[in-house]
Design a protein around this motif. Structure first.
Motif, PDB file in Angstrom:
ATOM      1  N   VAL A  85       0.849  -1.188   0.000  1.00 28.21           N
ATOM      2  CA  VAL A  85       0.000   0.000   0.000  1.00 28.21           C
ATOM      3  C   VAL A  85       0.889   1.243   0.000  1.00 28.21           C
ATOM      4  CG1 VAL A  85      -1.861  -1.158   1.253  1.00 28.21           C
ATOM      5  CG2 VAL A  85      -0.135   0.100   2.526  1.00 28.21           C
ATOM      6  N   PRO A  86       0.346   2.379  -0.435  1.00 24.85           N
ATOM      7  CA  PRO A  86       1.126   3.615  -0.332  1.00 24.85           C
ATOM      8  C   PRO A  86       1.413   3.944   1.131  1.00 24.85           C
ATOM      9  CG  PRO A  86      -0.754   3.893  -1.806  1.00 24.85           C
ATOM     10  CD  PRO A  86      -0.939   2.573  -1.123  1.00 24.85           C
ATOM     11  N   ALA A  87       2.589   4.494   1.399  1.00 22.12           N
ATOM     12  CA  ALA A  87       2.965   4.860   2.765  1.00 22.12           C
ATOM     13  C   ALA A  87       2.195   6.116   3.174  1.00 22.12           C
ATOM     14  CB  ALA A  87       4.468   5.107   2.833  1.00 22.12           C
ATOM     15  N   SER A  88       1.318   5.977   4.158  1.00 23.64           N
ATOM     16  CA  SER A  88       0.444   7.071   4.565  1.00 23.64           C
ATOM     17  C   SER A  88       0.560   7.306   6.060  1.00 23.64           C
ATOM     18  CB  SER A  88      -1.020   6.732   4.242  1.00 23.64           C
ATOM     19  OG  SER A  88      -1.186   6.473   2.874  1.00 23.64           O
ATOM     20  N   ILE A  89       0.577   8.572   6.451  1.00 26.72           N
ATOM     21  CA  ILE A  89       0.720   8.907   7.861  1.00 26.72           C
ATOM     22  C   ILE A  89      -0.264   9.990   8.270  1.00 26.72           C
ATOM     23  CG2 ILE A  89       2.575  10.581   7.351  1.00 26.72           C
ATOM     24  CD1 ILE A  89       3.794   9.848  10.112  1.00 26.72           C
ATOM     25  N   ALA A  90      -0.864   9.825   9.443  1.00 25.83           N
ATOM     26  CA  ALA A  90      -1.704  10.861  10.047  1.00 25.83           C
ATOM     27  C   ALA A  90      -0.819  11.636  11.006  1.00 25.83           C
ATOM     28  CB  ALA A  90      -2.880  10.250  10.789  1.00 25.83           C
ATOM     29  N   THR A  91      -0.606  12.898  10.701  1.00 17.49           N
ATOM     30  CA  THR A  91       0.330  13.699  11.491  1.00 17.49           C
ATOM     31  C   THR A  91       0.037  15.173  11.329  1.00 17.49           C
ATOM     32  OG1 THR A  91       2.690  14.188  11.848  1.00 17.49           O
ATOM     33  CG2 THR A  91       1.995  13.835   9.579  1.00 17.49           C
ATOM     34  N   LEU A  92       0.471  15.970  12.307  1.00 19.78           N
ATOM     35  CA  LEU A  92       0.429  17.422  12.162  1.00 19.78           C
ATOM     36  C   LEU A  92       1.851  17.974  12.034  1.00 19.78           C
ATOM     37  CD1 LEU A  92      -2.458  16.794  13.235  1.00 19.78           C
ATOM     38  CD2 LEU A  92      -2.355  18.987  14.411  1.00 19.78           C
ATOM     39  N   ASP A  93       2.798  17.091  11.889  1.00 18.62           N
ATOM     40  CA  ASP A  93       4.209  17.466  11.863  1.00 18.62           C
ATOM     41  C   ASP A  93       4.668  17.705  10.425  1.00 18.62           C
ATOM     42  OD1 ASP A  93       7.210  15.886  13.283  1.00 18.62           O
ATOM     43  OD2 ASP A  93       6.935  17.686  12.069  1.00 18.62           O
ATOM     44  N   THR A  94       4.948  18.948  10.108  1.00 19.38           N
ATOM     45  CA  THR A  94       5.314  19.290   8.727  1.00 19.38           C
ATOM     46  C   THR A  94       6.703  18.785   8.342  1.00 19.38           C
ATOM     47  OG1 THR A  94       6.107  21.446   9.493  1.00 19.38           O
ATOM     48  CG2 THR A  94       3.838  21.343   8.672  1.00 19.38           C
ATOM     49  N   ASP A  95       7.493  18.318   9.308  1.00 16.15           N
ATOM     50  CA  ASP A  95       8.810  17.762   8.967  1.00 16.15           C
ATOM     51  C   ASP A  95       8.683  16.574   8.006  1.00 16.15           C
ATOM     52  OD1 ASP A  95      10.412  18.231  12.247  1.00 16.15           O
ATOM     53  OD2 ASP A  95       9.931  19.631  10.624  1.00 16.15           O
ATOM     54  N   PHE A  96       7.568  15.859   8.078  1.00 10.40           N
ATOM     55  CA  PHE A  96       7.388  14.685   7.234  1.00 10.40           C
ATOM     56  C   PHE A  96       7.195  15.046   5.768  1.00 10.40           C
ATOM     57  CE2 PHE A  96       7.579  11.416  10.292  1.00 10.40           C
ATOM     58  CZ  PHE A  96       6.927  11.829  11.450  1.00 10.40           C
ATOM     59  N   LEU A  97       6.949  16.315   5.479  1.00  8.79           N
ATOM     60  CA  LEU A  97       6.761  16.737   4.092  1.00  8.79           C
ATOM     61  C   LEU A  97       8.038  16.558   3.267  1.00  8.79           C
ATOM     62  CD1 LEU A  97       4.662  19.993   4.579  1.00  8.79           C
ATOM     63  CD2 LEU A  97       3.866  17.728   3.883  1.00  8.79           C
ATOM     64  N   ALA A  98       9.162  16.436   3.948  1.00  7.41           N
ATOM     65  CA  ALA A  98      10.438  16.274   3.243  1.00  7.41           C
ATOM     66  C   ALA A  98      10.638  14.853   2.726  1.00  7.41           C
ATOM     67  CB  ALA A  98      11.590  16.643   4.177  1.00  7.41           C
ATOM     68  N   VAL A  99       9.760  13.938   3.107  1.00  8.26           N
ATOM     69  CA  VAL A  99       9.961  12.531   2.754  1.00  8.26           C
ATOM     70  C   VAL A  99       9.301  12.236   1.408  1.00  8.26           C
ATOM     71  CG1 VAL A  99       9.571  10.148   3.471  1.00  8.26           C
ATOM     72  CG2 VAL A  99       9.979  11.929   5.196  1.00  8.26           C
ATOM     73  N   PRO A 100      10.067  11.795   0.423  1.00  8.95           N
ATOM     74  CA  PRO A 100       9.465  11.514  -0.879  1.00  8.95           C
ATOM     75  C   PRO A 100       8.531  10.313  -0.826  1.00  8.95           C
ATOM     76  CG  PRO A 100      11.776  10.868  -0.855  1.00  8.95           C
ATOM     77  CD  PRO A 100      11.520  11.558   0.442  1.00  8.95           C
ATOM     78  N   ASP A 101       7.525  10.339  -1.684  1.00  9.26           N
ATOM     79  CA  ASP A 101       6.566   9.237  -1.830  1.00  9.26           C
ATOM     80  C   ASP A 101       5.763   8.961  -0.568  1.00  9.26           C
ATOM     81  OD1 ASP A 101       9.076   7.524  -3.744  1.00  9.26           O
ATOM     82  OD2 ASP A 101       7.478   8.839  -4.434  1.00  9.26           O
ATOM     83  N   LEU A 102       5.699   9.910   0.327  1.00 12.38           N
ATOM     84  CA  LEU A 102       4.898   9.745   1.542  1.00 12.38           C
ATOM     85  C   LEU A 102       3.570  10.466   1.361  1.00 12.38           C
ATOM     86  CD1 LEU A 102       4.918   8.637   4.462  1.00 12.38           C
ATOM     87  CD2 LEU A 102       5.821  10.863   5.193  1.00 12.38           C
ATOM     88  N   HIS A 103       2.496   9.881   1.855  1.00 11.46           N
ATOM     89  CA  HIS A 103       1.170  10.499   1.783  1.00 11.46           C
ATOM     90  C   HIS A 103       0.816  11.000   3.186  1.00 11.46           C
ATOM     91  CE1 HIS A 103       0.211   9.137  -2.326  1.00 11.46           C
ATOM     92  NE2 HIS A 103       1.129   8.234  -2.020  1.00 11.46           N
ATOM     93  N   VAL A 104       0.664  12.307   3.304  1.00  8.92           N
ATOM     94  CA  VAL A 104       0.487  12.942   4.611  1.00  8.92           C
ATOM     95  C   VAL A 104      -0.952  13.380   4.780  1.00  8.92           C
ATOM     96  CG1 VAL A 104       1.174  14.859   6.076  1.00  8.92           C
ATOM     97  CG2 VAL A 104       2.886  13.677   4.704  1.00  8.92           C
ATOM     98  N   TRP A 105      -1.536  12.973   5.866  1.00 12.55           N
ATOM     99  CA  TRP A 105      -2.919  13.321   6.210  1.00 12.55           C
ATOM    100  C   TRP A 105      -2.913  14.058   7.539  1.00 12.55           C
ATOM    101  CZ3 TRP A 105      -7.105  11.546   3.162  1.00 12.55           C
ATOM    102  CH2 TRP A 105      -6.738  10.670   2.130  1.00 12.55           C
ATOM    103  N   GLY A 106      -3.760  15.102   7.629  1.00 15.71           N
ATOM    104  CA  GLY A 106      -3.903  15.812   8.887  1.00 15.71           C
ATOM    105  C   GLY A 106      -3.463  17.251   8.851  1.00 15.71           C
ATOM    106  N   LEU A 107      -2.842  17.659   7.723  1.00 18.21           N
ATOM    107  CA  LEU A 107      -2.372  19.038   7.624  1.00 18.21           C
ATOM    108  C   LEU A 107      -3.398  19.945   6.955  1.00 18.21           C
ATOM    109  CD1 LEU A 107       1.372  18.470   6.667  1.00 18.21           C
ATOM    110  CD2 LEU A 107       0.411  19.075   8.886  1.00 18.21           C
ATOM    111  N   ARG A 108      -4.383  19.356   6.279  1.00 18.53           N
ATOM    112  CA  ARG A 108      -5.427  20.166   5.618  1.00 18.53           C
ATOM    113  C   ARG A 108      -6.809  19.691   6.069  1.00 18.53           C
ATOM    114  NH1 ARG A 108      -6.290  20.124   0.160  1.00 18.53           N
ATOM    115  NH2 ARG A 108      -4.882  18.495  -0.498  1.00 18.53           N
TER     116      ARG A 108
END
Lengths: 55, 195
Positions: free
Chosen positions: B172-195
């Motif tokens: 599955v795609p790598a997905s994380i629920a987080t409010l930590d914007t540091d994770f935005l630097a990680v390529p191919d990561l799907h970030v949930w919780g910032l919008r």
């Protein structure tokens, strides 16, 4: 030359995904239906921010 | 290097999602600036029965790091109030089992804060399908890569290494629920919780 393994198709459902995690998963816990009730916790946001800088 | 993809409230939910402490803190605490966004995501995940994947020892350490600082922000009376409120939220079948807090004893105050804090945070995870995964020395060693390439903090790097290894294995795609914007630097990561 060794044959390249075909890329694994993405799991389409969580059930399929969890089945592939066999051996890696410690436990799958079913949810409790009583909903969470969040509460005001003064100072926690600041404490969490400071803790983040220590990570 | 491509950065992470940020997902919003109308995007299709992932099949599995990793949770970090910033998300859980924001879900539980109505005073957190990110509470509304985190709560909306939490409700979507819970309603859709999306399994939330965690590494319990890693979250435990992060909980303690933050909760340890909390007594400096609170008066003892506020701690007592929070314990009462936490017990009310856990329901009639659960109490924190704590003796009356000696307000003059910093160790007692810390004990009470850590206890109510942990119970509240873990209770949030009881309301979703929860998947706990193991980790080993090899994951710790490999996490250094994310420190080097993305300048992540140590525990964030371990989060990324673990969630990517789980996502790869699960297909599955790598997905994380987080409010930590540091994770935005990680390529191919799907970030949930910032919008």
């Amino acid at each position: 030359m060794a044959e390249k393994k075909p890329a694994k198709a993405n799991a389409r459902t969580s059930r399929e995904a969890l089945a592939r995690l066999k051996g890696r998963v410690v436990v799958v816990q079913k949810r409790r239906d009583a909903p969470l009730r969040p509460m005001p916790i003064p100072g926690l946001a600041k404490a969490a921010r400071e803790a983040h800088s220590e990570r | 290097m491509e950065r992470a993809t940020v997902h919003g409230p109308t995007d299709d939910l992932p099949v599995l999602i990793w949770a970090d402490t910033s998300f859980l803190f924001a879900v539980c605490n109505t005073l957190d600036p990110g509470h509304a966004t985190a709560w909306a995501l939490y409700e979507r995940l819970r309603t859709a029965d999306v399994p939330v994947v965690i590494c319990k020892p890693l979250l435990q350490i992060e909980f303690w790091t933050a909760l340890r600082k909390l007594p400096r922000e609170l008066r003892p009376r506020q701690v007592e109030r929070l314990i009462i409120d936490t017990e009310a939220r856990l329901g009639h079948q659960q109490t924190l089992g704590l003796k009356t807090m000696d307000r003059s004893d910093p160790a007692a105050v810390r004990q009470h804060v850590l206890e109510f804090g942990e119970r509240l945070l873990w209770s949030a995870l009881e309301t979703v399908p929860l998947v706990k995964v193991r980790f080993g020395q090899k994951h710790v060693v490999r996490s250094r890569y994310w420190i080097e390439t993305c300048d992540l903090k140590s525990l964030d790097a371990l989060h990324v290494e673990l969630l990517r290894s789980v996502a790869d294995q699960a297909g599955v795609p790598a997905s994380i629920a987080t409010l930590d914007t540091d994770f935005l630097a990680v390529p191919d990561l799907h970030v949930w919780g910032l919008r």
